[in-house]
Design a protein around this motif. Structure first.
Motif, short mmCIF file in Angstrom:
data_model
loop_
_atom_site.label_atom_id
_atom_site.label_comp_id
_atom_site.label_asym_id
_atom_site.label_seq_id
_atom_site.Cartn_x
_atom_site.Cartn_y
_atom_site.Cartn_z
N TRP A 499 0.85 -1.22 0.00
CA TRP A 499 0.00 0.00 0.00
C TRP A 499 0.87 1.25 0.00
O TRP A 499 0.55 2.22 -0.71
CB TRP A 499 -0.93 0.02 1.21
N LEU A 502 2.33 1.65 -3.58
CA LEU A 502 1.34 2.05 -4.57
C LEU A 502 0.89 3.49 -4.38
O LEU A 502 0.74 4.25 -5.36
CB LEU A 502 0.14 1.11 -4.52
N ALA A 511 -5.20 3.23 -2.38
CA ALA A 511 -5.12 1.82 -2.74
C ALA A 511 -5.55 0.97 -1.57
O ALA A 511 -5.32 1.31 -0.40
CB ALA A 511 -3.70 1.45 -3.17
N MET A 651 -7.18 0.33 -6.96
CA MET A 651 -6.39 1.56 -6.91
C MET A 651 -7.13 2.67 -7.65
O MET A 651 -7.52 2.48 -8.81
CB MET A 651 -5.02 1.34 -7.57
N VAL A 664 2.46 -0.30 -11.55
CA VAL A 664 1.99 -1.17 -10.47
C VAL A 664 2.67 -2.54 -10.57
O VAL A 664 3.12 -3.10 -9.56
CB VAL A 664 0.46 -1.31 -10.52
N GLN A 667 6.14 -2.27 -9.24
CA GLN A 667 6.21 -2.21 -7.78
C GLN A 667 6.01 -3.58 -7.15
O GLN A 667 6.70 -3.94 -6.19
CB GLN A 667 5.16 -1.22 -7.26
#
Length: 823
Positions: A499, A502, A511, A651, A664, A667
């Motif tokens: 979290w 993001l 998110a 998100m 995303v 990540q």
């Protein structure tokens, strides 16, 4: 045969001599026959063709139902499986299965694959054999055996390059190695529409054995399993259901705490084909009726064209009769032309049907189930042949018989004075043409009203407030399952870090995650007990939807907060348990009370060991299943207190959410390179997919209605224009005797409007019947919806007025001296 060939050659020359008529006729028939062929092909593929399994007509799926608890389709516990397997004598075989999604790692990129664990009886029950290796054996139904796997043909070719030496190798699923022992044939598939597992994917890519532990026959918790059965020869579904009812009656008596009297437990038996087709059956029959109307309207138009053309060919037919042609010979000649037109239209229609079915396949299984089984085979081709013959008879026979009844002497002496003229619109002449146009308008009105009702229903469904904002939201599914995540704290730690990662991305505002994403065929429910509530007699628990959430889920989905607070960092495992309820649950359980601070626990009244959960907030109600159905009461629990590995990540973006997919993914890869993300899509796409079948029905029926409206317009205009053209002499006489152009326009329009009002009146009566058959397809709209039943007739009347006014205006400009001199 020589006479038939002669008729065919002459018919081809006659049609080639009138290219405009021929093209119009073939095109009209192509649309009507093509639409019928396409829809019948779908009906054949879905309803008439058996599922691709051995003895498919004897295969059934079972559902666990408790109508008193608002449960219409639930899965089974292992104890219920044994109850059925050992207690029901109408089944030849019974199999159990459970679906899941596993992380496939090791060789190549990490991948999320759909898996189904099955008892060893399932695949043989479906008549399946391995194309490579073997299937599961009964010994693998027992615990403690080697973990094995059978690959689908698609997975074998895509992931392993069709390697024939794959047998004996290991694959790693959720960190556990499995030995590959077989590969299924190319023809085998087990999609979700056939086996609707609780947590499975749309398609089973890997099959695993289902070893049931000791005590499984007594375990009545965890109702997560599918049960399929194969009826014995000669046993009907009704007979099997009657025996099943005795089993459930015994269970309700023996286990009243598990199956309370207010639940009304029953195990439903559904033919597997009915399960696959679902509620699409009624829709397909509706569309089949609609295309039948389109074909009838096209044939009516052609019949009118043929009648008009027969008038122009009166002298030709009279000459043939004078030279010795019998009435039957003339009918056969004209019928040959009709048959050629019908088969030309049929050939063109098949081409259009292929294009239409290709379009349907592109829409995918969310629109039409068994979409890969839909095609133009022998049955649709035979249907098309019959439709061609029917069409030829329908639009060709009446004009042919009429042409054969000519008075030869009168026709050869003077063809100029046989015209009926404008008075035929309301007089005795041309009754057949007028009747055909009235029928055409009536059919069009019925089709347009049906389409209008569905369109208004679709708009009502689309405008339903889902309880969240689907715009600018990206979703994906994530499961933290491997050796790294054996410890629950490791799961929570990585989700917390996720979290943070993001929400640091540019353009991403919030998110979070939830176990069951709305409108995505995801759901979970269970029994709860409410503190201080006095249950009615016979009630042991209440069923409620339960969803675990994490991060800033409510903010990302913009689910409105009604009162109280959201979850925070203090809601952890060693602190008092908390929950957030939706406002519907608050209204149902604590009417006229403040729900904040109320307590409940998971499980029935007798489960005293379950910890109490305090309500700390109330949020808006979300449409969980479909937009046109109401969800049951629901509450949310924090993932930090109820650790869940599989979550649906959401998100919210300030821009196009699709642009977030790449950063995303990066990540998540940086967080754990062995963590696959899957089912990446925007929430708007999921929202639209939930409406796919309704949209398909509305779109197809709307296209058919538009075609019928165009054909009706052509029919009215063509008739009025023809009658005006044939009545130039009468118009000239009326003008010469003092009639004004306005009188002529009124005269002609009045005749056209008479036809329109008759057709619309008959169509409304027919639509009142048809709309009642459509009741189950409507939402928020009555079967006698005033707007639809007023707007459609008004539209048809306006179009009829225009179709009558244009030729009437042209007729009013006729020069009487020119018209009479020509006569």
């Amino acid at each position: 045969m020589s006479i038939l060939l002669q008729d065919v050659r002459y018919a081809l020359r006659a049609l080639a001599a009138a290219p405009a008529f021929t093209v119009a006729a073939v095109l009209s028939l192509a649309i009507g026959i093509g639409a019928n062929t396409a829809i019948f092909s779908i009906v054949d593929g879905l309803l008439l063709r058996a599922l691709p399994y051995q003895d498919a007509e004897r295969l059934v799926i079972l559902w666990n139902r408790s109508p008193g608890l608002n449960i219409t389709e639930d899965w089974f516990s292992t104890a219920q499986y044994f109850d059925i397997r050992n207690g029901h004598h109408g089944f030849e075989q019974v199999a159990i299965a459970i679906g899941d999604n596993y992380n496939l790692t090791g060789r190549g990129e990490p991948e999320r694959v759909g898996t189904i664990r099955v008892s060893s009886s399932l695949l043989p029950m479906l008549g399946q054999h391995a194309t490579l290796g073997r299937l599961f054996v009964p010994d693998e139904d027992l615990p403690g055996r080697t973990a094995t796997a059978v690959l689908s043909y698609g997975t074998w070719t895509r992931r392993f390059g069709s390697d024939p030496g794959i047998l004996g190798r290991k694959i790693v699923l959720n960190g556990v190695p499995y030995e590959i022992v077989g590969v299924m044939p190319r023809s085998f598939s087990l999609p979700r529409e056939v086996m609707p597992t609780l947590d499975g994917a749309e398609q089973a890519e890997i099959l695993l054995p289902l070893p049931l532990p000791a005590g499984a026959a007594q375990n009545r918790d965890h109702e997560d399993y599918n049960i399929l059965g194969k009826l014995k020869p000669g046993v009907s579904v009704q007979q099997a259901q009657a025996e099943m009812d005795t089993i459930t009656a015994r269970l309700r008596h023996e286990f009243p705490e598990v199956y309370p009297p207010n639940g009304g437990l029953t195990f439903g038996i559904v033919p597997l084909l009915d399960q696959v087709v679902g509620n699409v059956r009624r829709t397909l029959y509706l569309l089949l009726g609609a295309v039948g109307f389109v074909l009838l309207i096209a044939c009516v138009n052609l019949a009118n064209l043929q009648l008009s053309r027969a008038v122009a060919r009166q002298k030709e037919m009279a000459v043939r009769a004078a030279l010795g042609a019998t009435r039957m010979r003339i009918v056969r000649q004209l019928s040959t032309e009709s048959v050629l037109l019908a088969f030309a239209g049929g050939a063109s229609g098949i081409a259009l049907a292929f294009l239409a079915l290709h379009w349907v396949r592109l829409l995918g299984p969310q629109t039409v189930p068994r979409v890969n089984d839909v095609g133009i085979g022998l049955a649709p081709l035979a249907f098309t042949f019959m439709v061609c013959i029917f069409s030829a008879i329908l639009f060709g026979l009446a004009p042919a018989l009429r042409a054969s009844r000519l008075d030869v002497q009168t026709t050869l002496r003077d063809t100029s004075r046989t015209s009926a003229g404008v008075s035929a619109i309301w007089g005795r002449g041309n009754n057949l043409r007028r009747s055909l146009v009235i029928a055409e308008i009536a059919l069009c009105a019925m089709l347009l009203i049906g389409a209008g009702l569905l369109i208004r229903s679709f708009v009502r469904v689309r405008d339903v407030n889902p309880g969240f904002n689907p715009r600018n939201v990206l979703t994906l599914e994530l499961t933290m399952a491997s050796e790294r995540y054996k410890d629950k704290e490791a799961v929570l730690a990585d989700y917390r870090e996720l979290w943070q990662r993001l929400e640091n991305l540019p353009g991403l505002t919030s998110a979070g995650a939830v176990t069951s994403l709305p409108l995505s065929q995801m759901f979970a429910w269970g029994p709860i007990t409410v503190e201080g509530r006095v249950p009615p007699t016979g009630e042991k628990f209440i069923n409620a939807d339960v969803r675990m959430v994490s991060g800033h889920y409510f903010q990302a989905m913009q689910v409105p907060m009604r009162e109280g607070r959201l979850f925070n960092d203090h809601d952890v495992a060693n602190k008092p348990r908390v929950a957030i309820v939706d406002d519907y649950m608050a209204q149902q359980l604590w009417p006229s009370q403040d729900p904040i601070g109320k307590r409940l626990h998971i499980g029935g009244i007798s489960e005293t060991s379950s910890p109490w959960i305090t309500v700390v907030g109330v949020v808006g109600r979300v449409k969980q299943y479909t937009l046109d159905s109401d969800s049951r009461i629901a509450f949310y629990l924090p993932q930090t207190q109820y650790v869940t590995r599989a979550m649906n990540v959401v998100m919210r973006s300030s821009n196009d959410p699709a642009t977030l997919a790449s950063p995303v993914k990066q990540q998540i890869h940086e967080l754990n390179p062995d963590l696959p993300l899957y089912n990446v899509s925007t929430m708007q796409q999921r929202f639209d997919s939930s409406l796919a079948r309704r949209r398909f029905t509305v779109l197809v029926l709307g296209i058919f209605a538009a075609i019928s409206l165009g054909l009706a317009l052509i029919g009215i205009y063509g008739l009025i224009a023809y009658l005006v053209g044939q009545g130039n002499r009468e118009v000239g006489i009326r003008l010469a005797l003092g009639a004004t152009p306005r009188n002529i326009v009124t005269l002609i329009v009045r005749g056209g409007m008479f036809l329109a009002f008759c057709g619309v009146g008959i169509g409304i009566c027919g639509a009142l019947v048809v709309s009642r058959l459509m009741r189950s397809l409507l939402f928020g709209v009555g079967v006698t919806d005033t707007v639809t039943f007023v707007a459609v007739p008004a539209l048809l009347v306006c179009i009829a007025f225009l179709a009558s006014y244009i030729p009437a205006r042209r007729a009013s400009r006729i020069d009487p001296s020119t018209s009479l001199r020509c006569e």
